[in-house]
Motif scaffolding. Structure first.
Motif, short mmCIF file in Angstrom:
data_model
loop_
_atom_site.label_atom_id
_atom_site.label_comp_id
_atom_site.label_asym_id
_atom_site.label_seq_id
_atom_site.Cartn_x
_atom_site.Cartn_y
_atom_site.Cartn_z
N GLU A 18 34.11 7.65 50.77
CA GLU A 18 33.89 7.13 52.27
C GLU A 18 33.67 8.53 53.07
OE1 GLU A 18 33.10 4.01 53.02
OE2 GLU A 18 33.10 3.98 51.06
N VAL A 19 34.49 9.25 52.93
CA VAL A 19 34.41 10.40 53.82
C VAL A 19 33.29 11.20 53.44
CG1 VAL A 19 35.80 12.63 54.56
CG2 VAL A 19 36.92 10.72 53.80
N PHE A 20 33.05 11.64 52.26
CA PHE A 20 31.77 12.45 51.97
C PHE A 20 30.59 11.71 52.71
CE2 PHE A 20 33.78 14.65 48.46
CZ PHE A 20 33.83 15.84 48.85
N TRP A 21 30.43 10.28 52.45
CA TRP A 21 29.32 9.49 52.90
C TRP A 21 29.26 9.49 54.33
CZ3 TRP A 21 28.88 4.20 49.88
CH2 TRP A 21 27.41 3.73 50.04
N GLY A 103 23.26 5.95 55.21
CA GLY A 103 22.20 5.99 54.35
C GLY A 103 22.91 5.89 52.93
N CYS A 104 22.16 6.48 52.06
CA CYS A 104 22.62 6.52 50.66
C CYS A 104 23.12 7.93 50.36
CB CYS A 104 21.12 6.26 49.81
SG CYS A 104 21.49 6.81 47.95
N LEU A 105 24.22 7.78 49.74
CA LEU A 105 25.34 9.21 49.64
C LEU A 105 24.38 9.88 48.56
CD1 LEU A 105 27.79 10.69 49.70
CD2 LEU A 105 28.35 9.30 47.56
N SER A 106 23.59 9.48 47.71
CA SER A 106 22.81 10.18 46.72
C SER A 106 21.71 11.16 47.41
CB SER A 106 22.19 9.29 45.58
OG SER A 106 21.66 10.14 44.72
N ILE A 107 20.85 10.05 48.30
CA ILE A 107 19.77 11.02 48.80
C ILE A 107 20.35 11.73 50.14
CG2 ILE A 107 17.76 10.31 50.43
CD1 ILE A 107 17.54 7.62 48.70
N ASN A 108 21.37 11.36 50.71
CA ASN A 108 21.92 12.58 51.45
C ASN A 108 22.11 13.88 50.82
OD1 ASN A 108 21.59 10.14 53.14
ND2 ASN A 108 24.02 10.01 53.62
N ALA A 109 22.95 13.64 49.95
CA ALA A 109 23.33 14.94 48.92
C ALA A 109 22.04 15.45 48.63
CB ALA A 109 24.08 14.34 47.80
N ALA A 110 20.85 14.86 48.19
CA ALA A 110 19.81 15.67 47.82
C ALA A 110 19.33 16.72 48.89
CB ALA A 110 18.60 14.69 47.39
N ASN B 108 15.06 16.26 56.11
CA ASN B 108 16.44 16.88 55.72
C ASN B 108 17.33 16.92 56.84
OD1 ASN B 108 14.80 17.39 53.45
ND2 ASN B 108 14.60 19.62 53.74
N ALA B 109 16.75 17.06 58.07
CA ALA B 109 17.87 17.14 59.19
C ALA B 109 18.53 15.87 59.59
CB ALA B 109 17.17 17.64 60.36
N ALA B 110 17.68 14.67 59.24
CA ALA B 110 18.27 13.24 59.25
C ALA B 110 19.48 13.05 58.66
CB ALA B 110 17.19 12.34 59.05
N THR B 111 19.56 13.84 57.49
CA THR B 111 20.68 13.59 56.39
C THR B 111 21.59 14.70 56.46
OG1 THR B 111 19.38 14.36 54.58
CG2 THR B 111 19.32 11.97 55.18
N ASP B 112 21.84 15.50 57.50
CA ASP B 112 22.36 16.78 57.34
C ASP B 112 23.70 16.87 58.07
OD1 ASP B 112 22.61 19.39 56.40
OD2 ASP B 112 21.17 20.08 57.49
N GLY B 113 24.04 15.49 58.58
CA GLY B 113 25.30 15.58 59.56
C GLY B 113 24.72 15.92 60.86
N ALA B 114 23.51 16.62 60.77
CA ALA B 114 23.08 17.03 62.15
C ALA B 114 22.86 15.90 63.03
CB ALA B 114 21.70 17.81 61.72
N LEU B 115 22.89 14.66 62.63
CA LEU B 115 22.56 13.54 63.13
C LEU B 115 23.69 13.23 64.11
CD1 LEU B 115 20.93 10.41 61.29
CD2 LEU B 115 20.16 12.50 63.09
N ASP B 116 24.88 14.08 63.94
CA ASP B 116 26.05 13.72 65.07
C ASP B 116 25.47 14.33 66.35
OD1 ASP B 116 27.38 12.65 62.84
OD2 ASP B 116 28.61 14.80 62.64
N GLN B 117 24.51 15.16 66.28
CA GLN B 117 24.04 15.83 67.67
C GLN B 117 23.11 14.76 68.01
OE1 GLN B 117 25.93 18.24 67.14
NE2 GLN B 117 25.91 18.66 69.42
N LEU B 118 23.24 14.18 69.27
CA LEU B 118 22.58 13.32 69.60
C LEU B 118 21.21 13.88 69.81
CD1 LEU B 118 22.55 10.07 70.59
CD2 LEU B 118 23.14 10.86 72.74
#
Lengths: 191, 191
Positions: A18-21, A103-110, B108-118
């Motif tokens: 959950e946290v990683f996701w 989103g998807c954990l796997s695709i995010n990780a990619a 890539n940025a969309a799934t980088d946790g960068a999304l926390d930045q509005l």
DNA sequence: GCCGTTTTGTACCCAGTAGTACTGAATGCG
DNA sequence: CGCATTCAGTACTACTGGGTACAAAACGGC
């Protein structure tokens, strides 16, 4: 014969997932996992290894679960198109609306830079490969449901691409209706 | 009237883009950018602001460039399907083979946790919206090239989903042929 | 040539993070 | 109860990374 473990590894892996996701692999600190799970760092290290190993375990479990579900849904008798439709629409709750933002954990990780870790990349590639194989097998065995010239390999891959696109765009929290409409449109390719 | 700048901001933004693109937003340290550009940190801060602001500038330029290209290609006269095919196939070199491994900076940025930045999320959403608008406009104005019941809005969105999927899967360095085949298959929806 | 102004670059600060002793606690067994 | 063994948790280390103070340097204008 010695002090017993005070936590269930499976539960901890779920909490870690959950946290990683929610935060992404890189952005997640071990402190956040210890805070969420109540398990101190040395225990985490003893049980799962370092951060990469922990994430790999989480990711493998995630993959297994999704593959198990896909296998079940895609094995149902009748129309191949309906089986695939059911599989795809099953993702709608998790890739649309506010809940879909992660989103998807796997695709995010990619795309997390986590790909530098060879193990993680291998796991993701293996998952995509097995997923595509499930789709391909179903389309192949039911190929007489489709018109002449139908290409099971290419179609299976295209569905994987579509699925990846939907999960990547989940971060924008699209409306469920919109996702469903895209699925329906693409499934007209199965004719 | 004062000491002049010893670097061209545009050049630095391009260098920063390469580093961000290769390593991801979170995983890129400012030290890596100073090393790649030869510009010291205080100069970077004076010129572009903090790390988020720098990345936002890089990302906006990236988006502008892609939108400019899309606008040009999609404006060409003749078949709408061929214009879109040309636009999509134009991505093949950058989303297949070893060169494709870095994928798309925006996705890539969309799934980088960068999304926390509005700010960053807004930029990405705006890009996707404008991209879809370009496709929709072209499909709408040429709707008589297609059969009755053709839905320009839905089709445009589906093409965006496909495009996103291809760019997300680019990290697996697929064969160019495979990508092209998927594009061709999906373009049969434009009939 | 001197001065105000802006840039540059070194050196630094501080917060956060992965990973690790080390001490104390909990068990089963004899 | 005593003991070996394994786990738990505190406290620590070593390091990295974002961000900044400060002094030297490079200009234009007078």
């Amino acid at each position: 014969m010695a002090r017993p473990r005070s936590f269930e590894p499976d539960k901890v892996l779920e909490i870690a997932r959950e946290v990683f996701w929610r935060k992404g692999f890189q952005a997640t600190s071990l402190d956040e996992i210890t805070a969420a799970s109540g398990i101190a760092k040395p225990s985490l290290y003893a049980a799962f290894g370092d951060k990469n190993a922990l994430f790999l375990k989480v990711l493998d479990r995630y993959h297994e679960r999704l593959l198990g579900w896909a296998e079940r849904v895609l094995a149902q008798p009748g129309s191949a198109r309906e089986a695939i439709r059911q599989w795809l629409t099953g993702f709608i709750p998790s890739c649309s609306g506010e809940k879909g933002r992660r989103g998807c954990l796997s695709i995010n990780a990619a795309t997390d830079g986590a790909l530098d870790q060879l193990d993680i990349r291998k796991s993701i590639e293996r998952y995509n490969k097995r997923l595509e194989e499930l789709l391909r097998a179903r389309l192949r065995s039911d190929r007489d449901q489709f018109k002449k010239g139908f290409d099971p390999e290419l179609t299976a891959h295209t569905i994987v691409v579509l699925h990846t696109g939907l999960m990547a765009l989940a971060h924008q929290a699209p409306e469920p209706k919109k996702v469903k409409a895209v699925i329906d449109l693409v499934l007209t390719l199965l004719a």
